[in-house]
Scaffold this motif. Structure first.
Motif, short mmCIF file in Angstrom:
data_model
loop_
_atom_site.label_atom_id
_atom_site.label_comp_id
_atom_site.label_asym_id
_atom_site.label_seq_id
_atom_site.Cartn_x
_atom_site.Cartn_y
_atom_site.Cartn_z
N VAL A 1 0.83 -1.20 0.00
CA VAL A 1 0.00 0.00 0.00
C VAL A 1 0.86 1.25 0.00
O VAL A 1 2.05 1.21 0.31
CB VAL A 1 -0.95 0.00 1.22
CG1 VAL A 1 -1.83 -1.23 1.20
CG2 VAL A 1 -0.16 0.05 2.53
N GLY A 2 0.24 2.36 -0.35
CA GLY A 2 0.93 3.65 -0.30
C GLY A 2 0.88 4.38 -1.62
O GLY A 2 0.76 3.78 -2.69
N ALA A 3 0.93 5.72 -1.52
CA ALA A 3 0.96 6.61 -2.69
C ALA A 3 -0.23 6.36 -3.61
O ALA A 3 -0.10 6.36 -4.84
CB ALA A 3 2.27 6.47 -3.45
N GLY A 4 -1.39 6.14 -3.03
CA GLY A 4 -2.59 5.96 -3.82
C GLY A 4 -2.59 4.72 -4.69
O GLY A 4 -3.31 4.64 -5.68
N GLY A 5 -1.79 3.74 -4.31
CA GLY A 5 -1.71 2.51 -5.09
C GLY A 5 -0.52 2.46 -6.02
O GLY A 5 -0.26 1.43 -6.65
N ASN A 6 0.25 3.56 -6.10
CA ASN A 6 1.37 3.60 -7.04
C ASN A 6 2.54 2.71 -6.62
O ASN A 6 3.26 2.21 -7.48
CB ASN A 6 1.85 5.04 -7.21
CG ASN A 6 0.85 5.90 -7.95
OD1 ASN A 6 0.18 5.44 -8.86
ND2 ASN A 6 0.71 7.15 -7.54
N ILE A 7 2.71 2.51 -5.32
CA ILE A 7 3.81 1.66 -4.87
C ILE A 7 3.58 0.23 -5.33
O ILE A 7 4.49 -0.44 -5.86
CB ILE A 7 3.96 1.74 -3.34
CG1 ILE A 7 4.49 3.12 -2.94
CG2 ILE A 7 4.90 0.63 -2.82
CD1 ILE A 7 4.57 3.35 -1.45
N GLY A 8 2.37 -0.25 -5.14
CA GLY A 8 2.06 -1.60 -5.58
C GLY A 8 2.15 -1.77 -7.08
O GLY A 8 2.69 -2.74 -7.59
N MET A 9 1.61 -0.79 -7.83
CA MET A 9 1.65 -0.89 -9.29
C MET A 9 3.08 -0.82 -9.81
O MET A 9 3.44 -1.52 -10.77
CB MET A 9 0.79 0.22 -9.91
CG MET A 9 0.65 0.13 -11.42
SD MET A 9 0.09 -1.47 -12.04
CE MET A 9 -1.52 -1.61 -11.25
N ALA A 10 3.91 0.00 -9.19
CA ALA A 10 5.31 0.07 -9.60
C ALA A 10 6.00 -1.28 -9.40
O ALA A 10 6.81 -1.71 -10.23
CB ALA A 10 6.05 1.16 -8.80
N ALA A 11 5.66 -1.96 -8.30
CA ALA A 11 6.24 -3.28 -8.05
C ALA A 11 5.82 -4.28 -9.11
O ALA A 11 6.61 -5.12 -9.55
CB ALA A 11 5.84 -3.77 -6.66
N VAL A 12 4.57 -4.19 -9.53
CA VAL A 12 4.07 -5.11 -10.58
C VAL A 12 4.79 -4.85 -11.89
O VAL A 12 5.33 -5.77 -12.53
CB VAL A 12 2.55 -4.94 -10.78
CG1 VAL A 12 2.07 -5.77 -11.98
CG2 VAL A 12 1.79 -5.34 -9.52
N LEU A 13 4.83 -3.59 -12.30
CA LEU A 13 5.32 -3.26 -13.63
C LEU A 13 6.83 -3.30 -13.75
O LEU A 13 7.37 -3.28 -14.87
CB LEU A 13 4.78 -1.89 -14.06
CG LEU A 13 3.25 -1.81 -14.14
CD1 LEU A 13 2.81 -0.44 -14.63
CD2 LEU A 13 2.68 -2.90 -15.03
N SER A 14 7.54 -3.37 -12.63
CA SER A 14 8.99 -3.53 -12.67
C SER A 14 9.39 -5.00 -12.60
O SER A 14 10.58 -5.32 -12.63
CB SER A 14 9.65 -2.76 -11.53
OG SER A 14 9.24 -3.28 -10.26
#
Length: 325
Positions: free
Chosen positions: A72-85
């Motif tokens: 969680v965190g940054a409006g969901g951007n932390i999780g999405m960054a983990a997925v897309l990297s």
């Protein structure tokens, strides 16, 4: 000499094709090890619950564990960054929702481009949101609320469960389409927002229907409209907002995405199995418990949904920013 040359070129062609054949065979055998499912929401919430319901089904059907990871965190951007990297191999998948479509414009600098760097897999469910007001508000319909707001510009407090959330942007879209001037009051979640709505500290809010439903039924809150394209069976007498404001629709949706470049065979496997799960009456019933209904669509259809919402929310975010200037 010519025969030897032809044999050499034939062998070169075979060698060049081997990596592609290897990837195809590898994708067709998917999954051969546990899959990590990143959810950008807190454990125990409705989105996390949906992921665990579908994840358990996939584990049973595909013979490998689907491990839910809450980032969680940054409006969901932390999780999405983990997925897309992550490598595009199908072993890291991500929970996607309208916040990802909103964030594409809301945040100036992200380490990824949501539309470019991700690939749609499947939808999971549609969620119904509802516009509610405190009983003291002199409006029993959306039309009456619009008239009340226009008679009191800048004086009506409209609450959301957080800046940049679909609840907030639903209000901004409402303002854009009706021309009303209200004051946005963001909360950290739906629960404190509803508490203040019931207490009369704010006049109106847009909330997930399951959160407000008990209070609508008790009379502590008055439902003016649901925001989706159709009325809800839970409150069949409550009209859609679009019945008054033509063209208005805000649907909460959830689903699964993967890094761009993930083999089509893996996407097809996940889409097929997820849609089969959504057709299961037991899973549909469990989704209904958290206020959702299944959306079984193709990967491309789901991609069209999130691309359409990304474009829509970009316009609304820019409108909201212009109003603040």
């Amino acid at each position: 000499m010519e025969l030897a040359r032809r044999q050499f070129l034939h062998l070169v062609g075979i060698a060049a094709a081997l990596p592609a054949l290897s990837r195809l065979a590898w994708a067709q055998g998917y999954p051969t090890r546990p899959v990590h499912w990143i959810v950008s929401f807190t454990a125990g919430g409705p989105n996390d619950t949906v992921a665990r319901i579908i994840g358990q089904y996939l584990s049973e059907q595909l013979g490998q564990q689907f491990i839910i990871e809450n980032k969680v965190g940054a409006g969901g951007n932390i999780g999405m960054a983990a997925v897309l990297s992550s490598p595009p191999d199908g072993y890291t998948i991500g929970f996607v929702a309208p916040n990802n479509a909103i964030n594409a414009t809301l945040y100036d600098k992200l380490p990824f481009d949501f539309v470019r760097d991700s690939a749609p897999v499947a939808g999971t469910m549609l969620l119904t949101n509802v516009m509610v007001v405190h009983p003291d508000v002199p409006a029993k319909t959306v039309a009456e609320f619009i008239a009340h707001a226009k008679a009191n510009p800048g004086k009506i407090n409209t609450a959301s469960f957080g800046t940049g959330t679909i609840s907030h942007l639903a209000w901004e879209l409402f303002k854009l389409m009706t021309g009303v001037d209200t004051v946005h009051v963001p909360y950290h979640g739906g629960a404190p927002m509803v508490t203040d709505l019931i207490g009369g500290r704010v006049e109106a809010g847009i909330d997930a229907l399951p959160n407000s439903l008990p209070h609508i039924r008790s009379g502590a809150l008055r439902a003016l409209a649901v925001t989706g394209p159709a009325r809800s069976a839970a409150v069949p007498d409550v009209p859609t907002l679009g019945e008054t404001v033509q063209g208005y629709e805000v649907s909460g949706w959830t689903g699964i995405g993967v890094p761009a470049g993930t083999p089509a065979a893996i996407v097809a496997t996940l889409n097929r199995e997820i849609n089969a799960g959504l057709a299961d009456a037991r899973i549909a019933a469990r989704l209904a418990e958290v206020g959702g209904r299944p959306i079984a669509v193709s990967a491309e259809e789901f991609g069209q949904l999130w691309r359409r919402d990304t474009d829509k929310w970009a316009k609304v975010v820019k409108f909201a920013a212009a109003k603040r200037e």
